[in-house]
Design a protein around this motif. Structure first.
Motif: not given
Length: 282
Positions: A19, A29, A32-33, A35, A81, A83, A96, A98-99
């Motif tokens: 990571y 974000c 939603c994420r 983990f 992970v 998304d 995605s 992304t972030t």
């Protein structure tokens, strides 16, 4: 939007053997994420709250959460992970999002839809039972069989419901105790309303009233009146206050309203209650 309307649209699902995270800025974000910590330890900072992180923990972050993971060195590091959106309204965005970092985040890119109250804040829970469905979700995205997105949606919905079920009971119980303590402190404020109480906790009055009924058997307003009546009982038996003064001290204000409410709760007027109880105790 209620939990019954959940229809997750999953854009990304992968297992990460490492990571990478810049120490300079928080991440933000867009969607939603989720983990799942298979093998790692450390801590998470999410919207200003610090959480310890360990194996078999699930972490849910709603859109726009500002967060930062700090992991301890680990040879067999592994996290899952995902998304996704909570609904399929923006299924045209298939890849995605992304972030971002705090400096690059663009709020206009956040998919717009109502977020259920239960999923409006980070959830961090020890959840060994969620490894299997989330692993299946990740595998589906690798193989991409027919209906892999639909299967992933169902698995993520089950995961979210499990997280809400396991986290909301304790959180709701704590919130209910905090609301009760607030009422115990402010009952004498004759202008106190459901809206005032709910605003103090940043919740809608209807939600807070429903929560109180689930935990105490009384709505928010009913609990306030019940507590004021119990305070009034104590004044009636331990002081020489007049009925009007007891009414004022207990938060009712109007003696007529106090007498009416007291009779509804006890079956007798405040004066009769005082005479009978004092006579019995003598």
């Amino acid at each position: 939007m209620g939990l019954d309307m959940l229809n997750p649209f999953v854009r990304y699902a992968r297992a990460h053997p490492m990571y990478a995270h810049s120490a300079a800025e928080l991440s933000v974000c867009y969607d939603c994420r989720l983990f799942y910590i298979e093998s790692a330890s450390g801590f998470l900072l999410a919207d200003g709250v610090k959480y310890d992180i360990c194996n078999e923990q699930a972490v849910f972050l709603p859109p726009c959460t500002r967060y930062h993971f700090t992991f301890s060195p680990c040879q067999d590091f592994s996290i899952l992970v995902l998304d996704f959106d909570l609904v399929a309204d923006h299924a045209d965005i298939r890849e995605s999002l992304t972030t971002a970092t705090e400096t690059t985040f663009d709020a206009a890119l956040v998919p717009d839809y109502p977020i259920p109250e239960e999923l409006s804040r980070p959830i961090v829970r020890l959840s060994p039972q969620l490894l299997q469905p989330l692993r299946q979700c990740v595998d589906n995205f690798l193989v991409r069989d027919p209906l892999y997105r639909e299967t992933a949606s169902a698995l993520v919905k089950l995961t979210l419901l499990e997280l809400v079920k396991n986290s909301s009971a304790a959180a709701d119980s704590r919130l209910c105790r905090e609301v009760q303590a607030y009422i115990h402190e402010h009952y004498a404020d004759q202008s106190l309303t459901n809206h005032d109480i709910a605003e103090n906790f940043s919740y809608h009055p209807y939600y807070l009233s429903r929560l109180m009924r689930e935990h105490t058997g009384k709505s928010l307003h009913q609990y306030l009146l019940w507590y004021r009546v119990n305070i009034a009982k104590n004044y009636l038996l331990t002081t020489a206050y007049s009925i009007e003064e007891v009414s004022w001290q207990s938060g009712f204000g109007s003696a007529a309203y106090f007498i009416k409410t007291f009779r509804e709760h006890t079956g007798m007027t405040p004066g009769k209650y005082r005479r009978l109880r004092l006579h019995t105790e003598l």
